[in-house]
Design a protein around this motif. Sequence first.
Motif, short mmCIF file in Angstrom:
data_model
loop_
_atom_site.label_atom_id
_atom_site.label_comp_id
_atom_site.label_asym_id
_atom_site.label_seq_id
_atom_site.Cartn_x
_atom_site.Cartn_y
_atom_site.Cartn_z
N MET A 1 7.92 0.45 10.74
CA MET A 1 6.84 0.83 9.84
C MET A 1 6.36 -0.40 9.06
O MET A 1 7.16 -1.12 8.49
N ILE A 2 5.05 -0.62 9.04
CA ILE A 2 4.45 -1.72 8.29
C ILE A 2 4.21 -1.25 6.86
O ILE A 2 3.46 -0.31 6.62
N ARG A 3 4.84 -1.93 5.90
CA ARG A 3 4.74 -1.54 4.50
C ARG A 3 3.66 -2.38 3.82
O ARG A 3 3.65 -3.60 3.94
N VAL A 4 2.77 -1.70 3.09
CA VAL A 4 1.59 -2.35 2.53
C VAL A 4 1.49 -2.11 1.03
O VAL A 4 1.72 -0.99 0.55
N VAL A 5 1.14 -3.17 0.29
CA VAL A 5 0.70 -3.04 -1.10
C VAL A 5 -0.81 -3.23 -1.08
O VAL A 5 -1.32 -4.20 -0.50
N LEU A 6 -1.53 -2.33 -1.71
CA LEU A 6 -2.99 -2.32 -1.71
C LEU A 6 -3.50 -2.60 -3.13
O LEU A 6 -3.06 -1.94 -4.08
N ALA A 7 -4.43 -3.54 -3.27
CA ALA A 7 -4.96 -3.86 -4.59
C ALA A 7 -6.48 -3.98 -4.55
O ALA A 7 -7.04 -4.76 -3.78
N ASP A 8 -7.12 -3.19 -5.40
CA ASP A 8 -8.57 -3.24 -5.58
C ASP A 8 -8.87 -2.63 -6.94
O ASP A 8 -8.26 -1.63 -7.31
N ASP A 9 -9.81 -3.22 -7.68
CA ASP A 9 -10.09 -2.68 -9.00
C ASP A 9 -10.95 -1.42 -8.95
O ASP A 9 -11.16 -0.77 -9.98
N GLU A 10 -11.46 -1.06 -7.77
CA GLU A 10 -12.23 0.17 -7.62
C GLU A 10 -11.34 1.24 -7.00
O GLU A 10 -10.91 1.13 -5.85
N ALA A 11 -11.09 2.29 -7.77
CA ALA A 11 -10.21 3.35 -7.31
C ALA A 11 -10.73 4.00 -6.03
O ALA A 11 -9.95 4.36 -5.15
N VAL A 12 -12.04 4.15 -5.92
CA VAL A 12 -12.61 4.81 -4.74
C VAL A 12 -12.34 3.99 -3.48
O VAL A 12 -12.13 4.56 -2.39
N VAL A 13 -12.33 2.66 -3.61
CA VAL A 13 -12.02 1.81 -2.46
C VAL A 13 -10.56 1.98 -2.06
O VAL A 13 -10.22 2.10 -0.88
N ARG A 14 -9.68 2.03 -3.06
CA ARG A 14 -8.26 2.21 -2.76
C ARG A 14 -8.03 3.55 -2.05
O ARG A 14 -7.24 3.63 -1.10
N VAL A 15 -8.70 4.59 -2.51
CA VAL A 15 -8.56 5.90 -1.88
C VAL A 15 -9.01 5.83 -0.42
O VAL A 15 -8.34 6.35 0.48
N GLY A 16 -10.13 5.15 -0.18
CA GLY A 16 -10.65 5.06 1.18
C GLY A 16 -9.75 4.28 2.11
O GLY A 16 -9.47 4.70 3.24
N VAL A 17 -9.27 3.12 1.64
CA VAL A 17 -8.40 2.30 2.47
C VAL A 17 -7.07 3.01 2.71
O VAL A 17 -6.54 2.99 3.82
N ARG A 18 -6.53 3.64 1.67
CA ARG A 18 -5.28 4.38 1.85
C ARG A 18 -5.45 5.48 2.90
O ARG A 18 -4.58 5.68 3.76
N ALA A 19 -6.58 6.18 2.87
CA ALA A 19 -6.83 7.25 3.84
C ALA A 19 -6.90 6.70 5.26
O ALA A 19 -6.38 7.31 6.20
N VAL A 20 -7.54 5.54 5.42
CA VAL A 20 -7.63 4.92 6.74
C VAL A 20 -6.24 4.58 7.26
O VAL A 20 -5.89 4.88 8.41
N LEU A 21 -5.43 3.96 6.42
CA LEU A 21 -4.10 3.53 6.84
C LEU A 21 -3.16 4.72 7.04
O LEU A 21 -2.27 4.69 7.89
#
Length: 217
Positions: A1-21
Amino acid sequence: MIRVVLADDEAVVRVGVRAVLAATDDVEVVAEAGTGRAAVDLVLAHRPDVAVLDIRMPELDGLDAAAEIRRLGTGTAVLVLTTFADDAYISRALGEGTSGFVLKTGDPHEIIAGVRAAASGAAYLSPLVARRVVDHLSGHGPRLRAGERVDGLTDREREVLGLVGAGLSNAEIADRLHVVEGTVKVYVGNVLRHLGLRNRVQAAIVAYEAGLIPPTP
């Protein structure tokens, strides 16, 4: 499993990227941050395989965070989220040891491909980002065209360069070419040295400009 830390100051972007991953079966977002400083702290706490960082964040921008992560020796690869408005950061990013660039507004599969490439030690550039990077670099004084730069490479070295540009790791290139991984490392080293490049991201840029990226099998 590839473990990822995600950082973006826009919450909507984080939600979108998290959903993709989350739609994959081999990637897990273990923590999120809204600032570069928090991202560095989370990388230290979780030791993820990949940190996906926006460039423009408060407290510490993504590139400063990438430099800090590299300095700390965590072994975490950094994939940069970018937009076309970020041209001024490109040259700096190439020197910070980032594993690639992915467009926030691009094909979601590019984010997945970028994370997987970064985790395997490879480089990844979204095609449109690669074009933008090449255009940006071309304005920095006289440069040989990429086609002329690679003329001094052997056929095998050009083939390896194209596979690096396609985001393949050394192990994947070895499998594709039916050689041992150590041989690929030698080829990659020769290519970087001959072209005067510092890392695989720069090699990927040259591969795109020279038209060496092979079609996806």
